[in-house]
Design an enzyme around this catalytic site. Structure first.
Site, short mmCIF file in Angstrom:
data_model
loop_
_atom_site.label_atom_id
_atom_site.label_comp_id
_atom_site.label_asym_id
_atom_site.label_seq_id
_atom_site.Cartn_x
_atom_site.Cartn_y
_atom_site.Cartn_z
N ASP A 70 -2.13 -1.82 10.66
CA ASP A 70 -2.38 -1.78 9.21
C ASP A 70 -3.05 -3.05 8.69
O ASP A 70 -3.49 -3.08 7.54
CB ASP A 70 -1.07 -1.58 8.43
CG ASP A 70 -0.56 -0.15 8.48
OD1 ASP A 70 -1.34 0.75 8.86
OD2 ASP A 70 0.62 0.07 8.16
N LYS A 108 0.85 -1.19 0.00
CA LYS A 108 0.00 0.00 0.00
C LYS A 108 0.89 1.24 0.00
O LYS A 108 2.06 1.21 0.38
CB LYS A 108 -0.94 0.02 1.21
CG LYS A 108 -0.24 0.14 2.59
CD LYS A 108 0.12 1.55 3.01
CE LYS A 108 0.91 1.59 4.32
NZ LYS A 108 1.53 2.90 4.58
#
EC number: 2.7.1.148
Length: 280
Positions: A133, A8
């Site tokens: 995350d 990401k």
């Protein structure tokens, strides 16, 4: 069975407060990109075994894949074990959630492998025990992440945009970056609401020109090379450039593949971890 664990980037990262337990409260727009590790996952009768193509990756309980697999087996009282072969492509300690994505993919793989009826939301709750995350990495795509990262709201996809990604020759400790951050000295916050609208309107130029990461200045103080990489990307034709997460990876968005290719070639002559990729 083979599974992809995607990296990401942050389109924005804001720190809006701090909890009593010293965890920072965040407001971030996260974006999945087409750079991924591959996890080959096979059931076995007992134990968790890990192999990896990179020698610096721990193969024991320090590995987030191991932690995720053990957590899943213990939570659902499963007998048996699992073998993992990790093909590591995402740089580590880079601000790209490589470890978190591997953990998230492990939970998704275990659900499929053991045919357990559990929702993504339940997996996200499990994932939060491993890292902040991980819930985002389970859901993927484009998302607003709040709290310590566990509140994930998916946004309309910001797909297909070209970016060049450079990871300098050092890693950064997320913990140390947050420790060094003085939230009373953040003078310029991202316009998260404006960026959400731009993302949902697929407005690459607005996003590129208004991206903001409040951790950037903290990491920049120790590693001025980040500023140099950003400036070179802009000179190479990037619409905007920013550090991802706590760093040190830097990316730039391009609307021209030829310019992106030239930028890639320049950085590839200086660094090992350089990629042309896209948002997905």
């Amino acid at each position: 069975m083979f599974f992809r664990a995607y990296a990401k980037i942050n389109i924005s990262l804001d720190v809006v407060g701090k909890r009593e337990d010293d965890y920072h409260l965040l407001e971030m727009i996260m974006q999945r990109i087409e750079l991924y590790d591959i996890l080959e996952v096979t059931k076995n009768k007992t134990g968790i075994n890990i192999k990896c193509n990179k020698s610096y990756v721990p193969l024991d309980e320090r590995n987030l894949v191991y932690k995720a697999a053990k957590l899943f087996l213990d939570t659902y009282n499963l007998k048996g074990g699992v073998d993992f072969n990790i093909i590591k492509n995402i740089p580590v300690s880079a601000g790209l959630a490589g470890g978190s994505s591997d953990a998230a993919t492990t939970l998704l793989a275990m659900r499929e492998l053991y045919n357990i009826d559990v929702s993504d939301d339940e997996l996200c709750k499990l994932g939060l025990k491993i890292g902040a995350d991980v819930p985002y990495c389970i859901k993927g795509g484009t998302a607003l992440c709040e709290g310590i990262g566990e509140k994930v709201t998916n946004l309309k996809g910001f797909k297909g945009h070209i970016l060049v990604l450079v990871k300098p020759k050092f890693g950064v400790s997320t913990k140390e970056v947050y420790k060094s951050l003085d939230i009373n000295k953040i003078y310029r916050h991202p316009n998260t609401e404006g960026l959400i609208k731009a993302v949902e309107n697929n407005d690459l130029r607005y996003v590129s020109e208004n991206m903001r990461n409040v951790l950037e200045n903290v990491t920049l103080k120790k590693h001025t090379i980040i500023k140099e990489i950003k400036e070179k990307m802009i000179r190479s034709g990037a619409l905007g450039s920013m550090m991802s997460g706590s760093g040190p990876s830097v990316f730039g968005f391009f609307d021209d593949m030829l310019k992106a290719q030239r930028c890639y070639e320049y950085f590839k002559s200086k660094y090992n971890d350089v990629y042309i990729t896209r948002t997905i």
